[in-house]
Scaffold this motif. Structure first.
Motif, PDB file in Angstrom:
ATOM      1  N   GLY A 192      -8.887  12.850 -15.782  1.00 29.01           N
ATOM      2  CA  GLY A 192      -8.481  11.488 -16.090  1.00 29.01           C
ATOM      3  C   GLY A 192      -7.726  10.852 -14.940  1.00 29.01           C
ATOM      4  N   TYR A 193      -6.907  11.636 -14.253  1.00 34.20           N
ATOM      5  CA  TYR A 193      -6.137  11.123 -13.123  1.00 34.20           C
ATOM      6  C   TYR A 193      -7.060  10.672 -11.989  1.00 34.20           C
ATOM      7  CZ  TYR A 193      -3.422  11.312  -8.794  1.00 34.20           C
ATOM      8  OH  TYR A 193      -2.881  11.031  -7.576  1.00 34.20           O
ATOM      9  N   PHE A 194      -8.021  11.522 -11.602  1.00 32.10           N
ATOM     10  CA  PHE A 194      -8.883  11.176 -10.481  1.00 32.10           C
ATOM     11  C   PHE A 194      -9.796   9.999 -10.806  1.00 32.10           C
ATOM     12  CE2 PHE A 194      -8.115  15.716  -9.172  1.00 32.10           C
ATOM     13  CZ  PHE A 194      -7.363  15.385  -8.053  1.00 32.10           C
ATOM     14  N   LEU A 195     -10.220   9.874 -12.061  1.00 37.64           N
ATOM     15  CA  LEU A 195     -10.963   8.684 -12.454  1.00 37.64           C
ATOM     16  C   LEU A 195     -10.085   7.444 -12.341  1.00 37.64           C
ATOM     17  CD1 LEU A 195     -12.915   9.973 -15.596  1.00 37.64           C
ATOM     18  CD2 LEU A 195     -13.926   9.173 -13.458  1.00 37.64           C
ATOM     19  N   GLY A 196      -8.833   7.574 -12.781  1.00 37.98           N
ATOM     20  CA  GLY A 196      -7.936   6.428 -12.806  1.00 37.98           C
ATOM     21  C   GLY A 196      -7.502   5.950 -11.437  1.00 37.98           C
ATOM     22  N   VAL A 197      -7.421   6.860 -10.444  1.00 34.45           N
ATOM     23  CA  VAL A 197      -6.991   6.454  -9.104  1.00 34.45           C
ATOM     24  C   VAL A 197      -8.175   6.229  -8.167  1.00 34.45           C
ATOM     25  CG1 VAL A 197      -4.780   7.635  -9.344  1.00 34.45           C
ATOM     26  CG2 VAL A 197      -6.708   8.851  -8.283  1.00 34.45           C
ATOM     27  N   GLY A 198      -9.378   6.199  -8.734  1.00 37.01           N
ATOM     28  CA  GLY A 198     -10.556   5.873  -7.928  1.00 37.01           C
ATOM     29  C   GLY A 198     -11.078   7.006  -7.081  1.00 37.01           C
ATOM     30  N   ARG A 199     -10.854   8.265  -7.491  1.00 34.25           N
ATOM     31  CA  ARG A 199     -11.366   9.415  -6.739  1.00 34.25           C
ATOM     32  C   ARG A 199     -12.225  10.311  -7.628  1.00 34.25           C
ATOM     33  NH1 ARG A 199      -8.329  10.469  -2.128  1.00 34.25           N
ATOM     34  NH2 ARG A 199     -10.086  11.835  -1.614  1.00 34.25           N
ATOM     35  N   PRO A 200     -13.230   9.761  -8.322  1.00 30.04           N
ATOM     36  CA  PRO A 200     -14.044  10.588  -9.226  1.00 30.04           C
ATOM     37  C   PRO A 200     -14.852  11.645  -8.494  1.00 30.04           C
ATOM     38  CG  PRO A 200     -15.055   8.435  -8.933  1.00 30.04           C
ATOM     39  CD  PRO A 200     -13.703   8.361  -8.290  1.00 30.04           C
ATOM     40  N   GLY A 201     -15.103  11.437  -7.190  1.00 32.03           N
ATOM     41  CA  GLY A 201     -15.871  12.418  -6.445  1.00 32.03           C
ATOM     42  C   GLY A 201     -15.188  13.774  -6.371  1.00 32.03           C
ATOM     43  N   LEU A 202     -13.849  13.795  -6.389  1.00 30.43           N
ATOM     44  CA  LEU A 202     -13.130  15.066  -6.360  1.00 30.43           C
ATOM     45  C   LEU A 202     -13.378  15.867  -7.633  1.00 30.43           C
ATOM     46  CD1 LEU A 202      -9.730  13.902  -4.811  1.00 30.43           C
ATOM     47  CD2 LEU A 202     -11.759  14.824  -3.665  1.00 30.43           C
ATOM     48  N   THR A 203     -13.464  15.156  -8.761  1.00 33.08           N
ATOM     49  CA  THR A 203     -13.806  15.821 -10.015  1.00 33.08           C
ATOM     50  C   THR A 203     -15.219  16.382  -9.953  1.00 33.08           C
ATOM     51  OG1 THR A 203     -12.317  14.454 -11.335  1.00 33.08           O
ATOM     52  CG2 THR A 203     -14.160  15.473 -12.476  1.00 33.08           C
ATOM     53  N   SER A 204     -16.162  15.587  -9.441  1.00 30.53           N
ATOM     54  CA  SER A 204     -17.552  16.029  -9.365  1.00 30.53           C
ATOM     55  C   SER A 204     -17.691  17.263  -8.480  1.00 30.53           C
ATOM     56  CB  SER A 204     -18.438  14.895  -8.837  1.00 30.53           C
ATOM     57  OG  SER A 204     -18.413  13.782  -9.705  1.00 30.53           O
ATOM     58  N   ILE A 205     -16.982  17.269  -7.341  1.00 29.33           N
ATOM     59  CA  ILE A 205     -17.043  18.435  -6.454  1.00 29.33           C
ATOM     60  C   ILE A 205     -16.522  19.681  -7.165  1.00 29.33           C
ATOM     61  CG2 ILE A 205     -16.096  19.458  -4.351  1.00 29.33           C
ATOM     62  CD1 ILE A 205     -16.064  16.626  -3.157  1.00 29.33           C
ATOM     63  N   SER A 206     -15.382  19.557  -7.829  1.00 27.82           N
ATOM     64  CA  SER A 206     -14.769  20.705  -8.502  1.00 27.82           C
ATOM     65  C   SER A 206     -15.664  21.232  -9.617  1.00 27.82           C
ATOM     66  CB  SER A 206     -13.404  20.305  -9.063  1.00 27.82           C
ATOM     67  OG  SER A 206     -12.559  19.810  -8.048  1.00 27.82           O
ATOM     68  N   LEU A 207     -16.201  20.321 -10.425  1.00 30.59           N
ATOM     69  CA  LEU A 207     -17.080  20.729 -11.517  1.00 30.59           C
ATOM     70  C   LEU A 207     -18.383  21.316 -10.982  1.00 30.59           C
ATOM     71  CD1 LEU A 207     -16.545  17.701 -13.920  1.00 30.59           C
ATOM     72  CD2 LEU A 207     -15.773  20.035 -14.302  1.00 30.59           C
ATOM     73  N   GLY A 208     -18.881  20.742  -9.882  1.00 30.08           N
ATOM     74  CA  GLY A 208     -20.113  21.255  -9.302  1.00 30.08           C
ATOM     75  C   GLY A 208     -19.947  22.673  -8.777  1.00 30.08           C
ATOM     76  N   VAL A 209     -18.840  22.943  -8.106  1.00 27.04           N
ATOM     77  CA  VAL A 209     -18.588  24.303  -7.611  1.00 27.04           C
ATOM     78  C   VAL A 209     -18.441  25.276  -8.779  1.00 27.04           C
ATOM     79  CG1 VAL A 209     -16.950  25.763  -6.364  1.00 27.04           C
ATOM     80  CG2 VAL A 209     -17.574  23.518  -5.457  1.00 27.04           C
ATOM     81  N   GLY A 210     -17.690  24.852  -9.815  1.00 25.96           N
ATOM     82  CA  GLY A 210     -17.559  25.706 -10.994  1.00 25.96           C
ATOM     83  C   GLY A 210     -18.892  25.991 -11.643  1.00 25.96           C
ATOM     84  N   LEU A 211     -19.767  24.985 -11.656  1.00 21.96           N
ATOM     85  CA  LEU A 211     -21.090  25.147 -12.248  1.00 21.96           C
ATOM     86  C   LEU A 211     -21.913  26.182 -11.493  1.00 21.96           C
ATOM     87  CD1 LEU A 211     -22.903  23.902 -14.489  1.00 21.96           C
ATOM     88  CD2 LEU A 211     -23.770  22.327 -12.762  1.00 21.96           C
ATOM     89  N   VAL A 212     -21.858  26.125 -10.167  1.00 26.01           N
ATOM     90  CA  VAL A 212     -22.595  27.104  -9.363  1.00 26.01           C
ATOM     91  C   VAL A 212     -22.060  28.508  -9.608  1.00 26.01           C
ATOM     92  CG1 VAL A 212     -23.074  27.846  -6.994  1.00 26.01           C
ATOM     93  CG2 VAL A 212     -23.214  25.425  -7.590  1.00 26.01           C
ATOM     94  N   VAL A 213     -20.735  28.646  -9.676  1.00 31.13           N
ATOM     95  CA  VAL A 213     -20.126  29.957  -9.935  1.00 31.13           C
ATOM     96  C   VAL A 213     -20.594  30.513 -11.278  1.00 31.13           C
ATOM     97  CG1 VAL A 213     -17.945  31.137 -10.409  1.00 31.13           C
ATOM     98  CG2 VAL A 213     -18.113  29.547  -8.488  1.00 31.13           C
TER      99      VAL A 213
END
Length: 444
Positions: free
Chosen positions: A373-394
């Motif tokens: 919610g924080y990264f969406l709110g401050v305009g940095r949704p890409g950081l969430t996508s990167i983190s979730l994407g890496v977790g998904l690969v793992v």
């Protein structure tokens, strides 16, 4: 007060009491939905055992994931365009309705085209499935888009209670419908040999539940004025909606797959019986996700309205609270997992240990949701996508490696490690963003 005016306050920064109310309302709807799904799992398990539970989750989950992927992110885009001021409201309403109809038809046809894939990966040689069931699942693919989009429309119209109600009834509506079928026309209760016939009735109940919920949401939409003052659909606006939704859906899709990929891989490699056991363990553990799931939906408009510095301070203060709430809930939930065989039957005794492993993996999920919610709110949704994407690969790599030798326990270990990786990356990004603000002189 107009409908548009009613929707506007939801995008601002509510006061503390109202923020707590929004969080509790959304969390209550999610608890009710998970509870309803749990009761449905108990009913299905008592009717046909672990194999039928596996069939239930497969024909419920796989079409749902496919609908999200193939719909162009409509659920993310609808509230934004409906509550915004950039486009004529009369055209927005009709355009969103047009996209729902077209998207539903497109998703159903695309599912049919890809039926050989579903058949050979998940439906072949499984009791109650087969080619006919793979084809028939095109129906819930189409109906689930109506359910998801009408809920998003309610949110966009500012009807938060209606959206929460739709979230709850999306899971609850199945219970009375399938219960009535079991008591009247379905094959004998508790007959695992009749899994094939029961599977067909499961699909009927799922589709009827979708129709009931979508119709109920449509009635609610009529009350809040959605169906009044329509203009002609706007083709250019439709393209904008799909483009916006596709961009914004990447992180959401990764989040969805993070919570579903384990079951899909397990269903493909282990079959429906082992999938049924695992899904019972997962649904017990996922009660912890209620706290984290409120973060992206409720908090990010608040953070966006308050500004980056204030959002950073508030997030830092709230992180221990979210972590503590999840840890406090995990203790009784882990004890309650011992009751799984008593509730579902002795066949599900193997779900206890995976449930414990998944509970450990989800201890940081409250912080994960808060930071999303924080990264969406401050305009940095890409950081969430990167983190979730890496977790998904793992998760994907470990699932394929561990399911063979360790079965459901291996699946749980892989998923929990993926959760830890995602949470750790989000915390790391937050530390970097906060440090960057301090270097820039912001009072973080």
């Amino acid at each position: 007060m107009t409908t548009r005016q009613a929707a506007e306050p939801e995008t601002g920064a509510p006061g503390g009491g109202r923020l707590v109310g929004l969080l509790l309302g959304n969390a209550g709807a999610r608890v009710g939905a998970l509870g309803s799904l749990g009761l449905a799992s108990v009913l299905v398990g008592r009717v046909g055992g672990a194999a039928l539970v596996g069939v239930f989750f497969l024909i419920r989950m796989l079409p749902g994931v496919f609908t999200v992927i193939s719909s162009g992110g409509q659920q993310s885009a609808i509230p934004y365009f409906l509550a915004g001021e950039e486009h004529p409201r009369d055209r927005v309403k009709s355009t969103l309705a047009m996209l729902t109809v077209l998207g539903s038809g497109f998703a159903g046809v695309l599912w049919l085209v890809l039926t050989p894939l579903w058949y050979f990966v998940w439906f072949r040689d499984e009791p109650g499935l087969g080619l006919a069931m793979a084809l028939a699942c095109a129906i819930p693919v189409a109906t689930q888009l109506y359910v998801a989009n009408t809920r998003a429309l309610l949110q966009g119209m500012g009807d938060i209670k209606g959206g929460n109600g739709a979230l709850f009834f999306e899971e609850f509506a199945f219970l009375p419908i399938y219960g009535l079928i079991v008591l009247t026309v379905a094959p004998a209760w508790g007959d695992p040999a009749a899994v094939g016939k029961h599977a067909a009735w499961l699909l009927v109940a799922l589709v009827l539940a979708d129709v009931v919920v979508a119709a109920g949401s449509a009635v609610r939409l009529r009350k809040v004025g959605y169906f009044s003052g329509w203009g002609p659909p706007d083709r250019a606006l439709a393209v904008q909606v799909v483009k916006y939704g596709t961009r914004s859906e990447i992180g959401g899709l990764f989040h969805l797959l993070n919570s579903r990929l384990d079951a899909l891989i397990l269903g493909a490699l282990g079959g429906t019986a082992i999938l049924g056991v695992y899904q019972v363990a997962a649904k017990v553990a996922e009660l912890l996700r209620v706290i984290g799931l409120t973060g992206p939906q409720v908090l990010y408009p608040v953070f966006a309205a308050e500004g980056r510095a204030a959002a950073t301070r508030k997030t830092q203060r709230m992180m221990p609270l979210f972590l503590g709430a999840v840890v406090a809930a995990a203790v009784p939930l882990a004890a309650g997992a011992l009751l799984i065989p008593w509730v579902f039957g002795p066949e599900f005794d193997a779900a206890i240990v995976p449930a414990w492993i998944l509970i450990v993996g989800l201890l940081g999920d409250g912080v994960t949701g808060l930071l999303m919610g924080y990264f969406l709110g401050v305009g940095r949704p890409g950081l969430t996508s990167i983190s979730l994407g890496v977790g998904l690969v793992v998760v994907a790599v470990l699932q394929v490696s561990l399911i063979g030798p360790f079965g459901v326990v291996g699946a749980a270990i892989a998923t929990s490690i993926g959760y830890f990786v995602t949470t750790g990356m989000l915390i790391g990004w937050f530390v970097r963003v906060r440090a960057s603000m301090l270097r820039e002189g912001a009072p973080a």
